[in-house]
Enzyme design. Sequence first.
Site, PDB file in Angstrom:
ATOM      1  N   LYS A  83      -4.253 -42.257  16.010  1.00  0.00           N
ATOM      2  CA  LYS A  83      -4.434 -41.458  14.800  1.00  0.00           C
ATOM      3  C   LYS A  83      -5.854 -40.936  14.719  1.00  0.00           C
ATOM      4  CE  LYS A  83      -5.512 -44.945  11.259  1.00  0.00           C
ATOM      5  NZ  LYS A  83      -5.165 -45.376   9.897  1.00  0.00           N
ATOM      6  N   SER A 126       2.958 -25.520  13.578  1.00  0.00           N
ATOM      7  CA  SER A 126       2.264 -26.559  14.329  1.00  0.00           C
ATOM      8  C   SER A 126       0.930 -26.886  13.689  1.00  0.00           C
ATOM      9  CB  SER A 126       2.024 -26.134  15.779  1.00  0.00           C
ATOM     10  OG  SER A 126       1.167 -25.010  15.774  1.00  0.00           O
ATOM     11  N   TYR A 183       3.981 -30.433  15.505  1.00  0.00           N
ATOM     12  CA  TYR A 183       3.560 -30.742  16.868  1.00  0.00           C
ATOM     13  C   TYR A 183       2.172 -30.174  17.115  1.00  0.00           C
ATOM     14  CZ  TYR A 183       4.860 -25.909  17.772  1.00  0.00           C
ATOM     15  OH  TYR A 183       4.948 -24.547  17.720  1.00  0.00           O
TER      16      TYR A 183
END
Length: 128
Positions: A9, A25, A58
């Site tokens: 993360k 995205s 994504y």
Amino acid sequence: MKLHVLKSKIHNAIVTSGDLEYEGSITIDNELLEIANMIPNEKVLVVNNNNGERFETYIIKGANGLREIQLNGAAARCALPGDEIIIMTFAVIEEHEARDFKPMVLIVDKHNNPKSRHYVGEETTLLS
């Protein structure tokens, strides 16, 4: 049995821009991707710390060193420039592997410069 676990993360990232006209995205500075162990096209869960919004999209690789975190397409409606977000990737691994797996955490400053990184449960490495 396979489990979904946090793989990596980027914590406290700041949204730098949005582009509603793009197909969709999140564009992330390539240097941040490398430090955080993330790759282009990888699915991410994004949490907006300002409004609680959560969404999946994504990754698109951004230019090195620009510290860009740009939301594209519909995702651009989920956070505004200046909002603080957490970007998370996950892996599907066997239960016995999950017991010892340690996610990578990259913490960035208010300008998306890498501040520190660590594997969960291990010593933090300062990057600035």
